[in-house]
Design an enzyme around this catalytic site. Structure first.
Site, short mmCIF file in Angstrom:
data_model
loop_
_atom_site.label_atom_id
_atom_site.label_comp_id
_atom_site.label_asym_id
_atom_site.label_seq_id
_atom_site.Cartn_x
_atom_site.Cartn_y
_atom_site.Cartn_z
N HIS A 1 18.78 73.81 -0.65
CA HIS A 1 19.93 74.59 -0.19
C HIS A 1 20.74 73.80 0.84
CE1 HIS A 1 17.40 75.36 3.39
NE2 HIS A 1 16.42 75.48 2.51
N ASP B 1 5.72 74.13 6.31
CA ASP B 1 7.19 74.12 6.27
C ASP B 1 7.69 74.67 7.60
OD1 ASP B 1 9.86 74.29 5.67
OD2 ASP B 1 9.62 75.45 3.83
N GLU C 1 14.31 70.15 -1.50
CA GLU C 1 12.90 70.54 -1.58
C GLU C 1 12.54 70.85 -3.03
OE1 GLU C 1 11.90 74.26 0.39
OE2 GLU C 1 14.02 74.81 0.43
N HIS D 1 20.40 78.98 5.06
CA HIS D 1 20.86 78.98 3.67
C HIS D 1 22.38 79.19 3.70
CE1 HIS D 1 16.60 80.40 2.26
NE2 HIS D 1 16.65 79.11 2.55
#
Length: 445
Positions: free
Chosen positions: A298, A218, A331, A306
């Site tokens: 998000h 990630d 995700e 975020h």
């Protein structure tokens, strides 16, 4: 003559794997006939010439299909990797693409939002944002190039710290790192097995990639604070394929359901239904694939990974709606364990709180460290390795002081039960005024 033409056409189809339907077949047949007429005495030359001609025709067709303008269909997926790139990647994408970057996959909005495709007002809004769109597409292209290399290169026996540093250095090179203006958006997550997220090796870590590992890579890129957040799961054995398939399908479901005026809770319900319809058999035991119910996608804002809205992956989330112009990281996490994560292990990820005001600090070393963080990372996430890289030493007490004062937020690893396996897939989408663009789409996922 007819037999020679048929043979050439068959060879072209085999070489190009033509799959564009009757029109493509007609192009190939016509090209084959022309080549056979011109080069009857040299079938090999005819084949080479015809392959080139048919390839050009096929390329033109694909380009035409992708350039759908403001509305667009769902056909325009970007490939992973650009022609001319080295291995490992070392050519900045701005050079490869001459500073004009291709769009991601274009998906149409549904139902009441179809009018947006032909609205001149909405098209004009997109024209006004053309420069910003180009920047985020550049970030997405860097991500595709780097992840293609990492996916092919990483093997069992390598140290994860070496993998992360190679990945991050590739990002810095391809995006032409320029401080806060362009570079890495957050530390490379390479969480293994039951660790779902927020793990990256600290300096001196000796963790090695194992053959039975399930590793979530990630990582993010950014230009002028516009963040691309995208992840994939790497395994080295097919035994985990059903788990990866479940998570990929769930992520695709989340992307498909997303759109302007869509309620976040509806997306979560759809994701859960897809994810939990899957099972995996490991060592003679069958496990239901569960959503990690306290992990979410998000919204993303400039320099804010975020941005306030959460995209759940189970039913029962917020009734808040997605809005025009927003960016989202869609995700999903699937687990063979409890499907619930908790904080554990040594912390590596940190980030300055976006809304923090002035906080008086008594410790001079903490003030100095905060200045370093502001100059190098701002409100982007960082890790201890990043501090090591810029020359900071003996900073742990100062970093703790900043955390205790609420200026810096630590993000410890998030783990499910030991012995379980968690997989993750993630894409960044942009809710354009006329259509939805999956910025990070590649031919890998």
């Amino acid at each position: 003559m007819a037999a020679a033409t048929d043979a050439v056409a068959d060879e072209i189809r085999e070489n190009l794997r033509v799959d564009d339907g009757a029109d493509a077949d007609a192009d190939v047949d016509a090209a084959a006939a022309a080549a056979a007429d011109d080069d009857a005495d040299d079938p090999a030359a005819a084949t080479d010439a015809t392959v080139e001609t048919a390839a050009k025709k096929k390329k033109k067709k694909k380009k035409k299909k992708k350039s759908g303008g403001g509305g667009g269909g769902g056909d325009g997926a970007r490939g992973s990797g650009a022609a001319g790139q080295t291995s490992p990647p070392s050519v900045p994408v701005s050079i490869l693409f001459d500073d004009v970057f291709p769009p991601g996959e274009i998906q149409r909005y549904r139902d009441d939002n179809l009018w947006r495709e032909t609205s001149e007002e909405k098209r004009e809004l997109e024209r006004l944002n053309a420069n910003m769109y180009n920047e985020v597409r550049q970030c997405a292209e860097v991500h595709r190039e780097v992840r293609k290399h990492v996916d092919a290169w990483v093997q069992p026996g390598m140290k994860l710290i070496d993998v992360c540093e190679r990945l991050e250095n590739s990002v810095r090179t391809l995006i032409q790192e320029r401080g806060l203006e362009a570079g890495i958006a957050f530390p490379t997550g390479c969480s293994r097995n039951h660790v779902a997220a927020h793990w990256t090796p600290n300096g001196g870590d000796e963790t090695v990639v194992e053959r039975d590992d399930v590793i979530k890579f990630d990582f993010g890129t950014q230009i002028n604070g516009r963040i691309i957040d995208c992840a994939f799961t790497k395994t080295f054995t097919p035994r985990y394929d059903p788990l990866l398939l479940a998570v990929r399908e769930a992520t695709e479901c989340g992307i498909k359901e997303s759109g302007i005026d869509v309620r976040l809770c509806d997306i979560g319900e759809a994701i859960e239904e897809v994810m939990e319809s899957h099972q995996i058999e490991l060592d003679g035991k069958t496990f239901d694939v569960k959503c990690c119910r306290n992990l979410n996608g998000h919204s993303i804002a400039p320099y804010q990974i975020h941005a306030g809205k959460s995209v759940p992956i189970v039913r029962g989330g917020e009734t808040t709606k997605m809005e025009e112009g927003e960016f989202y990281a869609i995700e999903t996490f699937g687990s063979t364990g409890k499907g619930y994560v908790r904080e554990d292990m040594e912390c590596s990820h940190y980030m300055k709180n976006y809304d923090v005001g002035h906080v008086p600090l008594r410790l001079p070393r903490a003030k100095q460290l905060l200045g370093t963080i502001d100059r190098n990372f701002g409100t982007l996430a960082f890790c201890r390795r990043f501090l090591d890289r810029i020359g900071e030493t003996k900073y742990l007490m100062a970093l703790k002081n900043l955390c205790d004062n609420g200026i810096i937020q630590p993000y410890p690893p998030l783990v499910d039960v030991k012995g379980s396996y968690v997989a993750q897939y993630e894409h960044t989408i942009m809710l354009r005024p006329t259509c939805k663009e999956v910025l990070t789409r590649g031919d890998d996922y």
